[in-house]
Design an enzyme around this catalytic site. Structure first.
Site, short mmCIF file in Angstrom:
data_model
loop_
_atom_site.label_atom_id
_atom_site.label_comp_id
_atom_site.label_asym_id
_atom_site.label_seq_id
_atom_site.Cartn_x
_atom_site.Cartn_y
_atom_site.Cartn_z
N ASP A 14 0.85 -1.19 0.00
CA ASP A 14 0.00 0.00 0.00
C ASP A 14 0.88 1.24 0.00
OD1 ASP A 14 -2.47 -1.35 0.07
OD2 ASP A 14 -2.45 -1.48 2.25
N ASP A 51 -7.16 -1.29 -4.56
CA ASP A 51 -8.25 -0.89 -3.66
C ASP A 51 -9.14 0.16 -4.32
OD1 ASP A 51 -7.10 -2.55 -1.70
OD2 ASP A 51 -5.92 -0.89 -0.87
#
Length: 161
Positions: free
Chosen positions: A117, A133
């Site tokens: 991330d 995401d």
């Protein structure tokens, strides 16, 4: 050819996976773990973190099953596009984005044991996330648009007055 039937689905899924994996590769090549580069100080940063769980680090202590969930979801969405009648464009975009996100994060889970991330809204202290995401969330919005645009089906019984 069956791929032509829901062409938008396959294209969007492929583009989503490629963008996700290219951006994660860039982060892995240019950042140390927990390093943060402000793009807009105090608002938005690139911050490299890893996540063994699901969204918002849910199940991070026991998230090994998530790799299998992403595989099952991916196979299910591919079967939907392959075997279903032609989907409308919003459905193709929605399911394609969700597939791309599931594959993107699934690749990380299977090969790295965690998800990379790096997108971080620091202004509201939002959890760090990635392109996969974003794809999944935009895909859900597309499917909500379909649900809101589709009129409810009339029952076959007597019509209400």
């Amino acid at each position: 050819m069956k791929l032509k039937k829901n062409r938008i689905f396959w294209i969007i899924a492929a583009v989503s996976v490629v963008l996700d994996q290219l951006t994660k590769f860039w982060v892995l090549q240019n950042f140390e773990l927990d390093e943060s580069w402000p793009l807009w100080e105090g608002v938005f940063h690139f911050t490299y973190v890893t996540n063994t769980g699901a969204a918002f680090s849910l199940f991070s202590n026991n998230g090994g099953w998530l790799r299998w969930l992403s595989l099952v979801v991916s196979l299910g969405l591919m079967a939907l596009a392959w075997f279903s009648p032609r989907l409308n464009k919003w459905e193709q975009m929605g399911y394609g984005l969700i597939l791309g996100g599931a594959i993107g994060n699934g690749i990380d889970r299977f090969f790295l044991g965690h998800v990379t991330d790096f997108l971080h809204f620091t202004l509201i202290n939002f959890p760090v996330f990635n392109i996969a995401d974003v794809s999944i969330n935009i895909g859900i919005v597309c499917l909500l648009i379909v649900a809101l645009k589709t009129p409810p089906q009339q029952s076959k019984g007597k019509a209400r007055k």
